[in-house]
Design an enzyme around this catalytic site. Structure first.
Site, PDB file in Angstrom:
ATOM      1  N   LYS A 162       0.854  -1.239  -0.156  1.00 44.45           N
ATOM      2  CA  LYS A 162       0.007  -0.078  -0.277  1.00 44.45           C
ATOM      3  C   LYS A 162       0.869   1.144   0.313  1.00 44.45           C
ATOM      4  O   LYS A 162       2.035   1.143   0.355  1.00 44.45           O
ATOM      5  CB  LYS A 162      -0.952  -0.519   1.478  1.00 44.45           C
ATOM      6  CG  LYS A 162      -1.964   0.334   1.001  1.00 44.45           C
ATOM      7  CD  LYS A 162      -3.205  -0.138   0.002  1.00 44.45           C
ATOM      8  CE  LYS A 162      -4.759   0.633  -0.119  1.00 44.45           C
ATOM      9  NZ  LYS A 162      -6.116  -0.008  -0.134  1.00 44.45           N
TER      10      LYS A 162
ATOM     11  N   ASP B 160      -6.672   4.202  -4.599  1.00 47.84           N
ATOM     12  CA  ASP B 160      -8.324   3.957  -3.270  1.00 47.84           C
ATOM     13  C   ASP B 160      -8.432   5.438  -2.548  1.00 47.84           C
ATOM     14  O   ASP B 160      -8.984   6.024  -4.202  1.00 47.84           O
ATOM     15  CB  ASP B 160      -6.500   3.586  -1.484  1.00 47.84           C
ATOM     16  CG  ASP B 160      -7.923   3.141  -0.942  1.00 47.84           C
ATOM     17  OD1 ASP B 160      -7.979   2.189  -0.534  1.00 47.84           O
ATOM     18  OD2 ASP B 160      -7.517   3.948   0.693  1.00 47.84           O
TER      19      ASP B 160
HETATM   20  P1  NDP Z   1     -13.280   7.762  -2.942  1.00 50.17           P
HETATM   21  O1  NDP Z   1     -11.874   8.151  -2.386  1.00 50.17           O
HETATM   22  O2  NDP Z   1     -13.664   7.315  -3.685  1.00 50.17           O
HETATM   23  O3  NDP Z   1     -14.133   8.109  -1.307  1.00 50.17           O
HETATM   24  C1  NDP Z   1     -14.034   7.840   0.134  1.00 50.17           C
HETATM   25  C2  NDP Z   1     -15.074   8.398   0.568  1.00 50.17           C
HETATM   26  O4  NDP Z   1     -14.868   7.827   1.676  1.00 50.17           O
HETATM   27  C3  NDP Z   1     -15.340  10.025  -0.052  1.00 50.17           C
HETATM   28  O5  NDP Z   1     -16.597   9.966   0.709  1.00 50.17           O
HETATM   29  C4  NDP Z   1     -14.635  10.658   1.299  1.00 50.17           C
HETATM   30  O6  NDP Z   1     -15.666  12.041   1.181  1.00 50.17           O
HETATM   31  C5  NDP Z   1     -15.371   9.726   2.307  1.00 50.17           C
HETATM   32  N1  NDP Z   1     -14.328   9.589   3.475  1.00 50.17           N
HETATM   33  C6  NDP Z   1     -12.846   9.901   3.184  1.00 50.17           C
HETATM   34  N2  NDP Z   1     -12.364   9.745   4.413  1.00 50.17           N
HETATM   35  C7  NDP Z   1     -13.452  10.032   5.530  1.00 50.17           C
HETATM   36  C8  NDP Z   1     -13.368  10.387   6.553  1.00 50.17           C
HETATM   37  N3  NDP Z   1     -12.099  10.241   7.723  1.00 50.17           N
HETATM   38  N4  NDP Z   1     -14.564  10.567   7.207  1.00 50.17           N
HETATM   39  C9  NDP Z   1     -15.211  10.497   7.018  1.00 50.17           C
HETATM   40  N5  NDP Z   1     -16.019  10.442   5.190  1.00 50.17           N
HETATM   41  C10 NDP Z   1     -14.668   9.929   4.890  1.00 50.17           C
HETATM   42  O7  NDP Z   1     -12.383   6.461  -2.390  1.00 50.17           O
HETATM   43  P2  NDP Z   1     -12.895   4.839  -2.052  1.00 50.17           P
HETATM   44  O8  NDP Z   1     -14.734   4.394  -2.261  1.00 50.17           O
HETATM   45  O9  NDP Z   1     -11.923   4.317  -3.334  1.00 50.17           O
HETATM   46  O10 NDP Z   1     -12.230   4.226  -0.859  1.00 50.17           O
HETATM   47  C11 NDP Z   1     -13.417   4.465   0.654  1.00 50.17           C
HETATM   48  C12 NDP Z   1     -12.664   3.140   0.906  1.00 50.17           C
HETATM   49  O11 NDP Z   1     -12.965   1.715   0.259  1.00 50.17           O
HETATM   50  C13 NDP Z   1     -10.991   2.711   1.625  1.00 50.17           C
HETATM   51  O12 NDP Z   1     -11.588   2.499   3.016  1.00 50.17           O
HETATM   52  C14 NDP Z   1     -10.709   2.212   1.172  1.00 50.17           C
HETATM   53  O13 NDP Z   1      -9.601   1.677   1.569  1.00 50.17           O
HETATM   54  C15 NDP Z   1     -11.857   1.226   0.923  1.00 50.17           C
HETATM   55  N6  NDP Z   1     -11.794   0.751  -0.360  1.00 50.17           N
HETATM   56  C16 NDP Z   1     -11.290   0.800  -1.618  1.00 50.17           C
HETATM   57  C17 NDP Z   1     -10.875   0.204  -2.755  1.00 50.17           C
HETATM   58  C18 NDP Z   1     -11.307   0.504  -4.075  1.00 50.17           C
HETATM   59  O14 NDP Z   1     -10.859  -0.258  -5.400  1.00 50.17           O
HETATM   60  N7  NDP Z   1     -11.320   1.852  -4.798  1.00 50.17           N
HETATM   61  C19 NDP Z   1     -10.936  -1.151  -2.551  1.00 50.17           C
HETATM   62  C20 NDP Z   1     -11.181  -1.943  -1.263  1.00 50.17           C
HETATM   63  C21 NDP Z   1     -11.500  -1.115  -0.224  1.00 50.17           C
HETATM   64  P3  NDP Z   1     -14.378  13.425   1.388  1.00 50.17           P
HETATM   65  O15 NDP Z   1     -14.598  12.846  -0.481  1.00 50.17           O
HETATM   66  O16 NDP Z   1     -15.928  14.138   2.062  1.00 50.17           O
HETATM   67  O17 NDP Z   1     -13.456  12.725   1.920  1.00 50.17           O
HETATM   68  O1  2IT Z   2      -8.470  -1.571  -0.701  1.00 50.73           O
HETATM   69  C1  2IT Z   2      -7.700  -2.171  -2.021  1.00 50.73           C
HETATM   70  O2  2IT Z   2      -8.443  -3.578  -1.544  1.00 50.73           O
HETATM   71  C2  2IT Z   2      -8.258  -0.924  -3.024  1.00 50.73           C
HETATM   72  N1  2IT Z   2      -7.565  -0.504  -2.798  1.00 50.73           N
HETATM   73  C3  2IT Z   2      -7.564  -1.968  -4.011  1.00 50.73           C
HETATM   74  C4  2IT Z   2      -5.709  -2.463  -4.399  1.00 50.73           C
HETATM   75  C5  2IT Z   2      -5.577  -2.897  -5.716  1.00 50.73           C
HETATM   76  O3  2IT Z   2      -4.750  -3.053  -6.099  1.00 50.73           O
HETATM   77  O4  2IT Z   2      -6.959  -2.459  -6.632  1.00 50.73           O
END
Ligand code: NDP
Ligand code: 2IT
Length: 450
Positions: free
Chosen positions: A123, A163
């Protein structure tokens, strides 16, 4: 023994709270494995697993549109490559520090092992805040970030992706600079746009996968998602495609949030409202509050720092899909969910529930899918993107989606079987941690002390 290893980890790096939390949970789950296989203890497997193979920390200087110079910190944690190249996302968020990235990289090792694909865990990211920055500022930042990162990654070494704060736009700028510096067009990053090596379904994969996992969990009780009221947090990549797939299953998603507040739409977030959210978040880069301006029947509630719970989790619902960030469900939130009769908690985010909340879910015998199993769909399709890149071809949407569904079913089955094998039927936390751990550890044992 759990205390021993945790004490070592805490003494070494006392400030890495999230890392301690992630290690504590895994170590607790896998104790019965160590009891069954004393050779793992002798090989100091745990001690080796909690120490990253390598941590890269670097300066990222960049210039904003007014000519002012800024300096951020860049990181890549290469945690473990026993079963494949390091793989895992990049997070750009002001809260990013080494402890958070170590927790995410540690989780990623076991998650990736569950996917059935050959990927190690890593990461990275930066404390850079893309919010409020222009496209050109984001581009200059990404270019500067890659000017250092490029020498540490490669399609057979370490393959980053997105992420929080890193989506298709950032991946594009990062890839452009990697290509220029190395003079190679390779699948070194996943989450690329379609016309230059990306995979269909990658943007959808985490959210879709999480809903497939919830559907599998409900299936064990001969139930479906149809008609279920669902609370979803976040409004980014994972949350958007969670809502989309919930609609395919005829469920009723009623909430979305960002770090400023949340909306509750009792009538349900339908496809038209979801396209509004996609435009709002991905194109306009606006705030979720604007949903309630566009759809006045929805109620917007700003974050209230005086509250010791999040009202989003206090609505009566059948299912909860935390899809924003770590520790977003505290103990009180978990209690509210259980008291309101929640049947399913399925984690799209990484480690969104505090340990006391996890214990509550397990004690209440609800269907609780921990992040490293439930959100593994994203990295799985990243693995499929790597496969397509190596073969220099691209699969149709249906083919990738079929494979994603198969993988999520397989992860679900693997968790259930491992939980049964170690005397904790129905406990997906135990199941996920044990199954992921065993796969990585067997590879480490085969490969000797390295
Ligand atoms: P994005 O940046 O697309 O969206 C994140 C969302 O979460 C936004 O709405 C953001 O609001 C909110 N957020 C972030 N930090 C905070 C905080 N500290 N408090 C409240 N709200 C918060 O990210 P993703 O959707 O990609 O990721 C969301 C989660 O999913 C994370 O935990 C990530 O690690 C996990 N994840 C993502 C994957 C992926 O493929 N993208 C795969 C597996 C897991 P704001 O805009 O106001 O910051
Ligand atoms: O938390 C996760 O699994 C991710 N942000 C996706 C990682 C990836 O390599 O697609």
């Amino acid at each position: 023994m759990k205390e021993d290893i945790l004490k070592v980890v805490k003494d070494k790096d006392p400030n890495e709270r999230e890392f301690h939390q992630a290690v504590g949970e895994v170590v607790e789950s896998i104790m019965p494995v160590l009891d069954r296989f004393p050779e793992y203890r002798k090989a100091k497997i745990l001690e080796r697993l909690v120490e990253p193979d390598r941590v890269i920390l670097f300066r990222v200087p960049w210039m904003d549109d007014r000519g002012e110079v800024h300096v951020n910190r860049g990181f890549r944690v290469e945690m473990n490559n026993a079963i494949g190249p390091y793989k895992g996302g990049l997070r750009f968020h002001p809260s990013v520090n080494l402890g958070i990235l170590k927790f995410l990289a540690f989780e990623q090792v076991f998650k990736n092992a569950l996917t059935t694909l050959p990927m190690g865990g890593g990461k990275g990211g930066s404390d850079f805040d893309p919010k409020g920055k222009s496209d050109t500022e984001v581009m200059r930042f990404c270019q500067s970030f890659m000017c250092e990162l490029f020498r540490h990654i490669g399609p057979n070494t370490d393959v980053p992706a997105g992420d929080i704060g890193v989506g298709a736009r950032e991946i594009g700028y990062l890839f452009g600079m990697y290509k220029k510096l190395t003079n190679e067009f390779t699948g070194v990053l996943t989450g690329k746009n379609l016309n230059w090596g990306g995979s269909l379904i990658r943007p959808e994969a985490t959210g879709y996968g999480s809903v497939y996992f919830a559907s599998e969990m409900l299936g064990t009780q001969n139930k479906t998602l149809e008609g279920k009221i669902c609370l979803v947090s976040g409004s980014g990549n994972v949350a958007q495609f969670t809502v989309e797939k919930l609609l395919d299953f005829n469920a009723l998603p009623v909430t979305l949030s960002d770090s400023s507040g949340y909306i509750f739409d009792e009538e349900g977030i339908d496809r038209e409202k979801l396209s509004f959210v996609k435009r709002l978040k991905n194109v306009k880069r606006g705030r979720i509050k604007e949903y309630a301006d566009a759809y006045p029947k929805a109620v917007y509630t700003p974050v209230d720092p005086a509250l010791d719970y999040n009202p989003l989790w206090n609505h009566k619902a059948h299912c909860a899909f935390p899809s924003a960030t770590q520790n977003e469900i505290n103990e009180k939130d978990a209690r509210n969910l259980v008291q309101n009769g929640v049947e399913v908690v399925c984690e799209g985010a990484n480690m969104p529930t505090v340990p006391e909340g996890v214990d509550l879910f397990l004690d209440s015998h609800i269907l609780y899918g921990p992040g490293k199993a439930a959100n593994a769909g994203g990295v799985s399709v990243s693995g499929l993107e790597m496969t397509q890149n190596s073969m220099r071809l691209s699969w149709a949407r249906e083919e990738v989606d079929q494979r994603l569904q198969m993988i999520m079913r397989s992860i679900h089955r693997t968790c259930l079987d491992a939980a049964v094998a170690y005397g904790a039927p129905g406990n997906y936390v135990r199941g996920a941690n044990i199954a992921g751990f065993v796969k990585v550890v067997e590879a480490m044992m085969d490969q000797g002390l390295v």
